[in-house]
Design an enzyme around this catalytic site. Structure first.
Site, PDB file in Angstrom:
ATOM      1  N   LYS A   8      23.063 -26.566 -29.864  1.00  0.00           N
ATOM      2  CA  LYS A   8      22.000 -26.629 -28.874  1.00  0.00           C
ATOM      3  C   LYS A   8      22.185 -25.582 -27.792  1.00  0.00           C
ATOM      4  O   LYS A   8      21.227 -24.973 -27.338  1.00  0.00           O
ATOM      5  CB  LYS A   8      21.946 -28.032 -28.255  1.00  0.00           C
ATOM      6  CG  LYS A   8      21.049 -28.968 -29.017  1.00  0.00           C
ATOM      7  CD  LYS A   8      20.916 -30.300 -28.316  1.00  0.00           C
ATOM      8  CE  LYS A   8      22.095 -31.179 -28.606  1.00  0.00           C
ATOM      9  NZ  LYS A   8      21.969 -32.534 -28.097  1.00  0.00           N
ATOM     10  N   GLU A  14      21.753 -36.643 -27.750  1.00  0.00           N
ATOM     11  CA  GLU A  14      21.661 -36.477 -26.303  1.00  0.00           C
ATOM     12  C   GLU A  14      20.379 -35.690 -26.036  1.00  0.00           C
ATOM     13  O   GLU A  14      20.182 -34.604 -26.603  1.00  0.00           O
ATOM     14  CB  GLU A  14      22.864 -35.703 -25.766  1.00  0.00           C
ATOM     15  CG  GLU A  14      22.754 -35.574 -24.262  1.00  0.00           C
ATOM     16  CD  GLU A  14      23.933 -34.873 -23.596  1.00  0.00           C
ATOM     17  OE1 GLU A  14      24.871 -34.447 -24.288  1.00  0.00           O
ATOM     18  OE2 GLU A  14      23.880 -34.752 -22.358  1.00  0.00           O
ATOM     19  N   ARG A  49      30.234 -31.441 -39.841  1.00  0.00           N
ATOM     20  CA  ARG A  49      28.906 -31.053 -39.389  1.00  0.00           C
ATOM     21  C   ARG A  49      28.330 -29.981 -40.305  1.00  0.00           C
ATOM     22  O   ARG A  49      29.064 -29.316 -41.029  1.00  0.00           O
ATOM     23  CB  ARG A  49      28.952 -30.568 -37.945  1.00  0.00           C
ATOM     24  CG  ARG A  49      29.787 -29.317 -37.739  1.00  0.00           C
ATOM     25  CD  ARG A  49      30.105 -29.082 -36.285  1.00  0.00           C
ATOM     26  NE  ARG A  49      28.935 -28.712 -35.512  1.00  0.00           N
ATOM     27  CZ  ARG A  49      28.409 -29.479 -34.547  1.00  0.00           C
ATOM     28  NH1 ARG A  49      28.936 -30.622 -34.239  1.00  0.00           N
ATOM     29  NH2 ARG A  49      27.363 -29.069 -33.878  1.00  0.00           N
TER      30      ARG A  49
END
Ligand code: ATP
Ligand code: MG
Length: 563
Positions: free
Chosen positions: A273, A37, A263
């Site tokens: 982020k 994104e 992850r």
């Protein structure tokens, strides 16, 4: 050629793909994608996903798309899109002509939504956001059906079309999938798939006032691109039934399958982020590309090579359980890479002036130094020597402890690739008592040979000739946080920032061969560490070097309690 060092030997995802190949699922095709994104810069966690997706495509002669998952205009921007494109390329991967944008599918996604409504599988709900949450139930209680759940197909179509045309206020209505309010999986309790949001989009401008939710847009973008293996992180495991449900309603034939992996969490840093944006916005770092940041841009500026990052990703592999990877592993991949490839040079970070009393004034000579001790192919360079030199302050002490092999009064040491010198006198600042200059003598026989009388000189120190030196600024970077797991701290992570994560030294001396060192070039400053010419702030008259890594891991010693 795609880099081959991004693939780990095997893992559970590759085993699934091997099985699929055997059974002929997806017609034997392998098509993956990396779907960031564009609401922040890529970080080392993304690098893991990039290496995995592009690595698998390369290994199985498949394809990997780069797709901007740009369905939520808030926080997304062209700057981020461009940084992502640049970073994935820099990491060594190529999507050829397959750069896609989910926003390019807005019309198709809208049509899919109409199709769902026509199938009686989606409805316009007019509860408020709070009410929807309240009706959703909890892990232990089933949800309650919305009073709008049984709107007719005609009414739903009409309302959804009007939602699109901008007739309603933001938040007035949403489109929800009609699944099961009693499902034990909360994700399946009639999830919202479209909302009204008047926010300009960086690509579609104000063409749309409704935007699809991630769960709807993602699986259908995968389907549109005919992805076979949609690899994502574990937090989406609960969303997989929804992924499959949506795809099964509207997609015919071969459908993508979602596979989740753990992850990357990395010690002494954060890879989220949201937290990274915070550090940037509150100016705890100088920007997304601050060399302390775990972003691809930060690591690049710090001097990490893409090969080292790919090696790290291959080394950690992929698995299904969450863990915390030691940042020392990343640093050691970086060091191993640099040890092989970085040419050697000499630089003095904290200079101490040395006068060689018996070396003639005005004389100079050059020593030929190997650029790499193990790799003669890297050639040699000439390093000038003269009567006045600089050595490192910490390479001299008046009171040497046992085993001290560097310079001390009446002691000898070898200057790297040059003469043996002996300290005969010290000059001190009258006020502070600080040593400001050493007087030494050199042994003229030792320029290219051991001392003729057979005496042993054990220590070797680095140096630069004062007449031939170039001044430089050197930035010593260290870990961003003081604690191994700042990501676990719920409250103010800023309290745990390492105050010594940057130390700037402004009067350093580097050897003349570095005078025109191009931005981005990496070196091993002998006995000091690995350094890279800063790509932003360095210029020919004003060199700036970033410390990429120290020669050894000083944190390992600390954590063993032995300073
Ligand atoms: P963040 O948590 O930092 O906001 P995100 O998952 O929201 O990350 P996206 O841009 O959606 O960021 O991520 C793109 C892809 O990268 C996704 O497939 C995601 O699963 C993967 N990814 C993100 N963070 C990590 C990580 N730490 N380790 C491995 N893969 C990751
Ligand atoms: Mg995400």
């Amino acid at each position: 050629m795609p880099p081959t060092d991004a693939s780990s030997p095997t893992d559970f995802i590759r085993e699934i793909i091997d099985d699929d190949k055997t059974t002929g699922k997806h017609g034997g095709r392998v098509a993956t994608r990396f779907p960031p994104e564009p609401n922040g810069y890529l970080h080392i966690g993304h690098a893991k996903s990039i290496c995995l997706n592009f690595g698998i495509a390369a290994q199985y002669s498949g394809t990997c798309n780069l797709r901007m998952d740009d369905t939520d205009p808030a926080g997304e921007s062209i700057e981020y899109v461009e940084s992502i494109i640049n970073d994935v390329h820099w990491l060594g991967f190529d999507w050829q002509d397959r750069l896609f944008y989910a926003s390019n599918y807005f019309e198709q996604l809208y049509q899919f939504a109409l199709q769902l409504i026509k199938l009686g599988k989606a409805y316009v709900c007019s509860l408020s956001a709070d009410e929807i949450r309240e009706y959703r139930g909890t892990l232990t209680e089933p949800g309650k059906e919305s009073p709008y759940r049984n709107r007719s197909i005609e009414e739903n179509l009409d309302m959804f079309i009007r939602m699109r045309s901008g007739e309603f206020d933001d938040g007035a209505h949403v489109l929800r999938a009609k699944i099961d309010m009693a499902s034990p999986n909360i994700v399946m309790r009639d999830p919202v798939i479209y909302r009204i949001k008047r926010a300009p989009h960086h690509r579609t401008g104000d063409a749309w006032v409704i935007y699809p939710m991630y769960d709807f847009a993602h699986c259908l973008s995968d389907s549109i691109e005919r992805i076979t293996h949609s690899i994502c992180t574990l937090e989406f495991e609960n969303n997989r039934p929804l992924y499959d449900w949506i795809v099964n309603q509207v997609i015919e034939g071969d459908r993508p399958q979602q596979i989740e992996f753990a992850r990357l969490n990395l010690s002494y840093t954060v890879v989220s982020k949201r937290k990274l944006i915070d550090l940037v916005e509150k100016k705890f770092v100088t920007g997304w590309d601050d060399p302390r940041m775990p972003t691809v841009a930060g690591m690049r500026r710090r001097g990490y090579a893409p090969e080292a990052i790919r090696k790290f990703c291959a080394t950690i592999g992929v698995a299904k359980n969450e863990n915390l990877v030691d940042i020392a592993l990343l640093e050691s991949c970086v060091r191993d890479d640099l040890n092989e490839r970085a040419p050697r040079a000499m630089a003095v970070l904290r200079p101490l002036r040395v006068v060689i009393d018996n070396y003639p004034e005005g004389q100079a000579e050059e020593f030929e130094c190997a650029n790499h001790p193990q790799n003669p192919d890297m050639g040699t360079r000439k390093v000038p020597f003269s009567r006045v030199l600089y050595i490192e302050q910490e390479d001299f002490t008046e009171n040497p402890p046992k085993k001290y092999k560097r310079l001390a009064p009446e002691r000898e040491v070898r200057l790297r690739s040059s003469y043996v010198i002996k300290c005969v006198n010290t000059v001190k600042d009258e006020k502070t008592g600080e040593i400001v200059e050493l007087h030494c003598t050199y042994d003229p026989e030792t320029g290219h040979a051991p001392p003729a009388d057979g005496r042993k000189v054990e220590g070797v120190i680095h140096w630069v000739s004062a007449d031939h030196t170039v001044e430089a600024e050197i930035r010593l970077y260290d870990r961003l946080f003081l604690i191994p797991d700042p990501a676990e701290i719920a409250d103010n992570i800023v309290k745990h920032l390492n105050p010594a994560s940057l130390e700037t030294l402004t009067s350093c001396y580097v050897e003349t061969s570095l005078k025109d060192a191009p931005p981005g070039n990496r070196y091993q400053f002998e006995r000091v560490g690995y350094f890279c010419v800063d790509t932003k702030d360095s210029s020919p008259g004003k060199l700036v070097f970033n410390r990429i890594a120290a020669l050894r891991d000083s944190w390992a010693k600390l954590s063993r309690g032995k300073p």
